[in-house]
Design an enzyme around this catalytic site. Structure first.
Site, PDB file in Angstrom:
ATOM      1  N   TYR A   1       0.992  -1.290   0.029  1.00  0.00           N
ATOM      2  CA  TYR A   1       0.190  -0.006  -0.178  1.00  0.00           C
ATOM      3  C   TYR A   1       0.825   1.252   0.023  1.00  0.00           C
ATOM      4  CZ  TYR A   1      -4.378  -2.594   1.209  1.00  0.00           C
ATOM      5  OH  TYR A   1      -5.402  -3.313   1.048  1.00  0.00           O
TER       6      TYR A   1
ATOM      7  N   SER B   1      -2.018  -5.621  -7.314  1.00  0.00           N
ATOM      8  CA  SER B   1      -2.081  -4.656  -6.409  1.00  0.00           C
ATOM      9  C   SER B   1      -2.530  -5.026  -5.068  1.00  0.00           C
ATOM     10  CB  SER B   1      -2.958  -3.430  -7.025  1.00  0.00           C
ATOM     11  OG  SER B   1      -4.149  -3.768  -6.877  1.00  0.00           O
ATOM     12  N   ASP B   2      -2.077  -4.580  -4.014  1.00  0.00           N
ATOM     13  CA  ASP B   2      -2.847  -4.916  -2.781  1.00  0.00           C
ATOM     14  C   ASP B   2      -4.224  -4.261  -2.889  1.00  0.00           C
ATOM     15  OD1 ASP B   2      -3.651  -5.684  -0.305  1.00  0.00           O
ATOM     16  OD2 ASP B   2      -1.761  -5.214   0.601  1.00  0.00           O
ATOM     17  N   CYS B   3      -5.265  -4.591  -2.096  1.00  0.00           N
ATOM     18  CA  CYS B   3      -6.478  -4.268  -2.534  1.00  0.00           C
ATOM     19  C   CYS B   3      -6.859  -2.852  -2.119  1.00  0.00           C
ATOM     20  CB  CYS B   3      -7.503  -5.092  -1.614  1.00  0.00           C
ATOM     21  SG  CYS B   3      -7.178  -7.017  -2.021  1.00  0.00           S
TER      22      CYS B   3
ATOM     23  N   ALA C   1      -5.250  -0.375  -3.467  1.00  0.00           N
ATOM     24  CA  ALA C   1      -3.870   0.119  -3.245  1.00  0.00           C
ATOM     25  C   ALA C   1      -4.014   1.502  -4.141  1.00  0.00           C
ATOM     26  CB  ALA C   1      -2.678  -0.630  -3.199  1.00  0.00           C
TER      27      ALA C   1
END
Length: 736
Positions: free
Chosen positions: A210, A241-243, A245
């Protein structure tokens, strides 16, 4: 199917798509493209220590506990079980037309971030504070998940190394935080485990973090993603990607001004899957000429390459894995064995193992004694059976021992009953202790007190800890029970360093239990009663307090972890006791043809050919020191080397130990403050048994990292420390 063939087929399929169809496939919840026979697919699945969030599955100990086993083979086996159950569940979900979240074959595990600060709430998802240990265990886990040793020309699952790359809290500001890090710390601490997972285990996916690192968001980072990951390391898999992010780019990091700009920055940096909703703006950006068709196409090709490697569009041998494999007896047995290996005995004045002859009444006290939640950590599934510590003790105690139980306190509140006075359970806990011959006191945390931002229920919902203290309710319980004066064994169920100074001073024994998995209470009880000997080692430093640690937001490594520690720890990285004694009788460097690595019986010299260099320093027992002169050091820095070690079980019970090797390059201004783990091996011996084992040490272990992030063999000599813990004064004191 090899990658070249999978990519060729992916290109052929993607080239039949419209740009809009390509763009739709870059979402984590990719819709079906019915005209091309492509079913919908959800990329989001979790398998940190068992198939998570998708119903019933075998629940292994939390990742930090698995790391405490220091067992590469175990990690591979755990990964293999998770992939078997993941495939079995996928096969049935597809058969029922269920392609929902947590039902796919792309698992966003393992978390190989470095646990650099004990306050970080997600540290228990990691393999601890050491880059070498993290890299070795991460690679083993990935090989198990992806089926590297199966002989099947498809990926069993697609693993994901996360969160790339400089990420370990604070959770509360992760969406806007900029982690500033030197090139030396980047290359020496934060990148090595990722590099090993990419280069050695060929992990199929990498997830960005993030935060920003040195000014750039990690999911749109030119240096990390393009220059290092895909350039230097030649990563060929897909990036996710992180969620949500990517939306942080414009909403919190303010490096872009719109969702369209954020989507373009992520895409052009090589982020192929967006966990979130920002990639729904790709077509807007395309229509405005902000991103090219080729950029969109390349991400789609990478994603379909993974899907072809997984065999999603044809029959594979993995399709035959039956649902009966889910949470089966064999898998549950491995979960218990993993819990056995993970427990770390920190103190024992002789009270353990418990004796049926000496103890007729046993008190079991504490908010985590009968807690299911304290067994499983976070990112968990649902087990078909749970064995709490209290359950396990009842199993082991049998009919001839009375068990008295008291919760003693709420996990963190002053009282669990609105009508009662504060600390209303303390008197019962004292009563139970007074009427018992010994006390098992189960303290600690659970996922509500340490975990991910947004998921945790602590004071600021960040998941991080403010300090190392137990909640006030448990501190009062600990003091009250110890004041009774009965022999007390503290079992600490937590995923991070806690303040255990009082327990260290006054308890008879301390067992670091971690979050031991759904059946973990059985392993704990077996250890307490001496069915086997604990043998885990700390993958983190247990600090006395926060004195000397930098601010949480300071990402420099000065003063952090055992490699840079300046203050004496309470319990050091690599430390752990057993119920017996294994002696290190001989140690040396193998020269000439080393033969097969692994374990050999001392009486059978097969596989140990080569002349050992005599030790220049050291003594029999716990630690041996080997000094490499300039010539030998320079050779090792080019070729690596093989160590042999002879061990003997001096005890009358089966024992396991973890042989550890640390290195320090002398004469280099770039060496870490203390020393570095460079090899380890778990060994099991029968009573009186002798073994000779081999340990391979990589050439890179003899290099140091300069301020520009470059590796050089620039020392005058090197020392190798071989033993059952670190070569530090505190470990020597504790093992004496």
């Amino acid at each position: 199917m090899d990658r070249a063939e999978a990519r060729k087929r992916a290109e052929e399929l993607v080239d039949r798509m419209t740009v809009e169809e390509m763009a739709s496939q870059l979402r984590f919840d990719a819709p079906a493209v019915e005209r091309l026979g492509i079913p919908e697919y959800n990329w989001w699945n979790e398998g940190l220590h068992g198939v998570a969030r998708a119903g019933t599955a075998t629940m292994f100990p939390q990742a930090i506990a698995l790391a405490a086993a220091f067992d590469e083979e175990l990690m591979r086996d755990v990964g293999d079980v998770i992939s078997t159950e993941g495939r079995a569940k996928y096969n049935e979900s597809v058969r029922h037309g269920d392609r929902d979240i947590y039902k796919g074959l792309t698992f966003w595990s393992p978390n190989i971030n470095i646990f650099r600060d004990p306050r970080w709430g997600r540290g228990h998802e990691t393999y601890g504070e050491d880059p070498y240990l993290t890299g070795v265990l991460g690679c083993a886990f990935i090989r198990g998940l992806q089926g590297e040793d199966d002989g099947v020309p498809y990926l069993k699952l697609a693993a994901c190394a996360k969160h790339f790359a400089v990420h370990s809290g604070p959770e509360a500001v992760r969406h806007s935080f900029d982690a500033r890090v030197s090139e030396k710390d980047l290359r020496e601490t934060y990148l090595p485990a990722f590099e090993h997972c990419v280069r050695e285990a060929h992990v199929e996916s990498v997830m960005g973090a993030y935060n920003r690192t040195n000014g750039e968001p990690c999911c749109g980072h030119t240096h990390l993603m393009k220059e290092i990951l895909r350039g230097e390391w030649q990563f060929e898999g897909h990036f996710v990607s992180d969620c949500w992010a990517v939306q942080d780019f414009h909403m919190h990091h303010h490096v872009t001004n719109s969702a369209e700009e954020s989507a373009v920055l992520a895409l052009e940096s090589g982020c192929d899957v967006n966990c979130g909703c920002t990639y729904q703006k790709i077509m807007n950006a395309y229509g405005l000429g902000m991103v090219s068709r080729e950029t969109i196409r390349e991400s789609a090709v990478r994603l379909f390459t993974t899907r072809y490697l997984l065999g999603m569009f044809e029959e594979t041998p993995y399709d035959a894995i039956p649902y009966e494999k889910v949470d089966c007896a064999e898998h549950r047995a491995l979960a218990v064995e993993a819990a056995r290996e993970s427990l770390v005995l920190l103190k024992n004045d002789g009270i353990l193992p418990l004796s049926h002859e000496c103890i007729r009444t046993l008190a079991v006290i504490g908010p985590n004694a009968d807690s299911r939640r304290a067994l499983i950590g976070n990112y968990h599934g649902t087990a078909s059976e749970y064995v709490t510590v209290l359950n396990g003790i009842r199993e082991q105690a049998g009919d001839d021992m009375r068990i008295l139980y008291s919760e003693g306190s709420h996990l963190f509140l002053e009282k669990g009953d609105a009508l009662a006075k504060p600390h209303h359970l303390i008197s019962e806990a004292q009563t139970v202790a007074e009427h018992a011959d010994a006390v098992i006191l189960c303290l600690g945390l659970d996922e509500t007190l340490e975990g991910e931002e947004g998921d945790a229920g602590n004071a600021d919902a960040s998941g991080d800890k403010k300090d190392l203290q137990l909640p006030a309710s448990q501190r009062r319980l600990l003091e009250s029970v110890l004041a009774v004066g009965k022999p007390t064994i503290v079992c600490m169920l937590a995923g991070s360093a806690m303040d255990m100074k009082l327990a260290s001073e006054r308890a008879s024994a301390i067992l670091q239990v971690w979050y031991p998995g759904a059946l973990g209470g059985r392993a704990v009880a077996e250890a307490l009663f001496g069915v086997y000997s604990p043998s885990g080692k700390l993958p983190i430093t247990l600090y006395r307090d926060l004195d000397g640690l930098p601010e949480f937001t300071d990402y420099s490594m000065k003063g952090r972890t055992y490699r840079y520690l300046e203050n004496e720890p309470l319990y050091p990285f690599g430390y752990g006791l057993t119920y017996g004694k294994i002696t290190l009788e001989e140690c040396g460097i193998v020269t000439g043809e080393a033969g097969a690595s692994g374990e050999t019986n001392v009486s059978d010299e097969t596989g140990t050919a080569g002349k050992g260099i005599p030790l220049k320093e050291g003594s029999e027992g716990v630690l041996q020191v080997i000094t490499l002169d300039k010539q030998d050091y320079e050779k090792a820095a080019k070729e690596g080397l093989t160590l042999y070690a002879g061990l003997r079980n001096e005890s009358d019970m089966d024992l396991s130990e973890v042989l550890q090797v640390y290195v320090r390059v002398e004469g280099s201004e770039n060496e870490v403050r203390n020393h570095r783990l460079c090899a380890f091996r778990r060994i099991s011996l029968k009573p009186g048994e002798q073994k000779r084992v081999m340990l391979e040490i990589r050439a890179q272990a003899f290099a140091t990292v300069n301020e520009r992030g470059e590796y050089h063999a620039d020392g005058k000599e090197a020392k190798l420390f071989v033993g059952f813990g670190q070569p530090d004064a505190r470990t020597a004191e504790l093992l004496a």
